[in-house]
Write a protein that holds these residues in place. Structure first.
Motif, mmCIF file in Angstrom:
data_model
loop_
_atom_site.group_PDB
_atom_site.id
_atom_site.type_symbol
_atom_site.label_atom_id
_atom_site.label_comp_id
_atom_site.label_asym_id
_atom_site.label_seq_id
_atom_site.Cartn_x
_atom_site.Cartn_y
_atom_site.Cartn_z
ATOM 1 N N GLU A 181 78.567 59.503 65.785
ATOM 2 C CA GLU A 181 78.810 60.659 64.908
ATOM 3 C C GLU A 181 77.578 61.050 64.122
ATOM 4 O OE1 GLU A 181 82.069 59.543 62.510
ATOM 5 O OE2 GLU A 181 83.584 59.796 64.094
ATOM 6 N N GLN A 182 76.761 60.181 63.810
ATOM 7 C CA GLN A 182 75.591 60.478 62.969
ATOM 8 C C GLN A 182 74.317 60.202 63.762
ATOM 9 O OE1 GLN A 182 75.832 58.240 59.345
ATOM 10 N NE2 GLN A 182 77.887 58.971 58.830
ATOM 11 N N PRO A 183 73.900 61.146 64.585
ATOM 12 C CA PRO A 183 72.621 60.937 65.299
ATOM 13 C C PRO A 183 71.450 61.029 64.350
ATOM 14 C CG PRO A 183 73.510 63.123 65.749
ATOM 15 C CD PRO A 183 74.565 62.448 64.937
ATOM 16 N N ALA A 184 70.494 60.339 64.474
ATOM 17 C CA ALA A 184 69.312 60.305 63.609
ATOM 18 C C ALA A 184 68.090 60.603 64.438
ATOM 19 C CB ALA A 184 69.175 58.951 62.927
ATOM 20 N N HIS A 185 67.088 61.164 63.765
ATOM 21 C CA HIS A 185 65.831 61.485 64.407
ATOM 22 C C HIS A 185 64.720 60.695 63.742
ATOM 23 C CE1 HIS A 185 67.734 64.874 66.489
ATOM 24 N NE2 HIS A 185 68.367 65.165 65.315
ATOM 25 N N SER A 193 80.185 55.141 64.417
ATOM 26 C CA SER A 193 79.253 55.736 63.459
ATOM 27 C C SER A 193 77.939 56.129 64.121
ATOM 28 C CB SER A 193 79.000 54.787 62.289
ATOM 29 O OG SER A 193 78.362 53.618 62.767
ATOM 30 N N LEU A 194 77.509 55.379 65.100
ATOM 31 C CA LEU A 194 76.262 55.727 65.804
ATOM 32 C C LEU A 194 76.441 57.009 66.614
ATOM 33 C CD1 LEU A 194 75.052 52.225 67.052
ATOM 34 C CD2 LEU A 194 74.017 53.620 65.279
ATOM 35 N N ARG A 201 73.365 53.576 58.963
ATOM 36 C CA ARG A 201 74.055 53.318 57.687
ATOM 37 C C ARG A 201 75.498 52.953 57.952
ATOM 38 N NH1 ARG A 201 73.194 58.676 54.328
ATOM 39 N NH2 ARG A 201 73.678 59.476 56.406
ATOM 40 N N ILE A 202 75.831 51.845 57.455
ATOM 41 C CA ILE A 202 77.196 51.363 57.692
ATOM 42 C C ILE A 202 77.998 51.638 56.414
ATOM 43 C CG2 ILE A 202 78.588 49.345 58.197
ATOM 44 C CD1 ILE A 202 76.184 48.174 59.627
ATOM 45 N N PRO A 203 79.121 52.378 56.507
ATOM 46 C CA PRO A 203 79.920 52.650 55.304
ATOM 47 C C PRO A 203 80.612 51.400 54.826
ATOM 48 C CG PRO A 203 80.979 53.536 57.266
ATOM 49 C CD PRO A 203 79.672 53.055 57.680
ATOM 50 N N ASP A 245 82.586 46.002 65.666
ATOM 51 C CA ASP A 245 81.719 46.565 66.704
ATOM 52 C C ASP A 245 82.165 47.971 67.072
ATOM 53 O OD1 ASP A 245 80.326 44.212 66.695
ATOM 54 O OD2 ASP A 245 81.453 43.342 68.395
ATOM 55 N N LEU A 246 83.446 48.218 67.120
ATOM 56 C CA LEU A 246 83.931 49.541 67.450
ATOM 57 C C LEU A 246 83.588 50.533 66.361
ATOM 58 C CD1 LEU A 246 87.437 48.595 68.885
ATOM 59 C CD2 LEU A 246 85.422 49.353 70.158
ATOM 60 N N LYS A 247 83.691 50.133 65.056
ATOM 61 C CA LYS A 247 83.375 51.012 63.932
ATOM 62 C C LYS A 247 81.882 51.360 63.942
ATOM 63 C CE LYS A 247 83.925 51.368 58.930
ATOM 64 N NZ LYS A 247 84.392 50.699 57.685
#
Length: 420
Positions: free
Chosen positions: A406-410, A403-404, A418-420, A397-399
């Motif tokens: 650091e990578q904002p999406a429009h 990621s949410l 996207r989960i690495p 959950d922390l990872k």
């Protein structure tokens, strides 16, 4: 208020209800004719004649004028002539002569000489002595004044005169000795409570009789165990047959037969006392006679209604006298008993009124002035999951959170990270 009191005081007096009906029938007027003349209904006229109501105002004046008896023609007053003077022998007295005409050529006599006449001188004689008037007759002695009775004495006299006979009559009406005595005593107690009205009534005995009969034939006595069954009939067959025939009649028919044939009232008075019209009373009388005639062969063999009435009068009187009816209580006991009962009821009414007023005052003092909704009692609720708070985040959950951030999406893509 002053005007209404003045109008009532100026209203014409009316006779008693029985007298109103008698006056109307004496003038051959029907209830409908009187109602149309006064402007009321026929039922209103009947209520006036039974005493339930009384007319007022203009209708009272019209009704009083309509049933008023015709005035009797006044007798012409006799003219008293002056008494004739008594005859006097010899020369007329001076009083009579002075009243008559003086002679034209009568010479005045000379003093000391006698008057001369055609036959010669007349010797002087003593002057005539006028007659002594007769002494007036002594005035008639006034009749001794009748002593006025007090209300107690008048009631006691009426009770002693009428009570024993009314008990026997009521026994023929009900067939129960104790009920007959109770009815008569109750009627006299009611008469004592209304003594100012009964004392001036045209027929005080009829007033008490009507009250006793009404109380005796009341249907409420059927609920009393003592009066459910009539007393034992007479042992003689003829009297037993008459007794049973009377009790088989309806109360209204029995009362009409007793009043007309037993007591001897005329048909209008019988109808007025039974509160029925005259034709209805006549019909009840015929039906009652026919029913009694079936039990008494001698009554059926009578040649005329008058003979039937006379025969029934004798048979009813013999039946009433033959039976041992209890004597009524003394008049003083009836009066004091009625007064005690009236005081008891008055005190009970006052106590009930005071209790009602106290209860009302207490209710007004303790009752709330506004409505308060009651609070519902607590209840235990089951089937609900226990209350919980936020859980501790795992490494995954922390990872995902990182990621949410650091990578904002429009656009729509931001909804599927996207989960690495």
């Amino acid at each position: 208020m002053t005007r209404s009191t003045t109008d009532e005081a100026a209203a014409p007096p009316l006779p008693s209800p029985k007298e109103r009906r008698r006056l109307r029938e004496a003038k051959s007027l029907t209830e409908q004719q009187v109602a149309e003349a006064v402007g009321v209904t026929r039922a209103t006229v009947r209520s006036w004649e039974t005493g339930r109501t009384s007319p007022r105002g203009r209708k009272r004046a019209l009704y009083a004028r309509l049933i008023a008896p015709e005035p009797k023609p006044k007798a012409e007053p006799k003219v008293k002539r002056p008494p004739m003077p008594p005859p006097v022998s010899g020369p007329e007295p001076a009083s009579v002569i002075a009243a008559g005409p003086a002679p034209a050529s009568a010479p005045e006599p000379v003093s000391g000489s006698a008057p001369a006449t055609a036959s010669g001188p007349v010797t002087a004689s003593a002057p005539p002595v006028p007659p002594v008037p007769a002494a007036p007759p002594p005035p008639p002695e006034p009749a001794p004044a009748t002593p006025r009775l007090s209300p107690d004495e008048a009631f006691d006299a009426l009770y002693a005169h009428a009570a024993p006979g009314l008990v026997r009559q009521t026994y023929l009406l009900t067939g129960r000795r104790s009920l007959a005595r109770e009815s008569v005593e109750r009627a006299f107690q009611l008469a004592w409570h209304r003594w100012p009205e009964v004392a001036v009534d045209r027929d005080p005995v009829g007033w008490v009789r009507a009250a006793a009969y009404e109380y005796a034939i009341s249907p409420w006595h059927r609920l009393r165990r003592v009066h459910r069954q009539p007393d034992a009939p007479p042992s003689e067959p003829a009297r037993r047959a008459l007794f049973e025939a009377l009790l088989d009649l309806p109360p209204a028919y029995r009362r009409t037969l007793l009043l007309y044939d037993g007591i001897g009232l005329d048909l209008p008075e019988t109808a007025a006392e039974t509160e029925a019209s005259t034709p209805a009373a006549a019909g009840r009388l015929e039906v009652a006679r026919a029913a009694v005639a079936e039990r008494l062969p001698e009554l059926a063999a009578a040649a005329s209604p008058a003979e039937q009435s006379e025969l029934l009068h004798d048979r009813l009187g013999g039946l009433a006298r033959a039976e041992h009816v209890p004597a009524p209580a003394p008049a003083r006991t009836v009066r004091t008993g009625g007064e005690s009962k009236a005081r008891l009821w008055t005190r009970a009414a006052i106590a009930f009124a005071a209790l009602l007023i106290g209860a009302t005052a207490l209710t007004l003092h303790t009752a709330p002035t506004h409505y308060e909704q009651p609070i519902s009692p607590p209840e235990r609720v089951g089937g609900v999951p226990p209350r919980g708070g936020p859980q501790k985040l795992t490494a995954q959950d922390l990872k995902l959170q990182k990621s949410l951030k650091e990578q904002p999406a429009h656009g729509p893509e931001r909804l599927v990270p996207r989960i690495p």
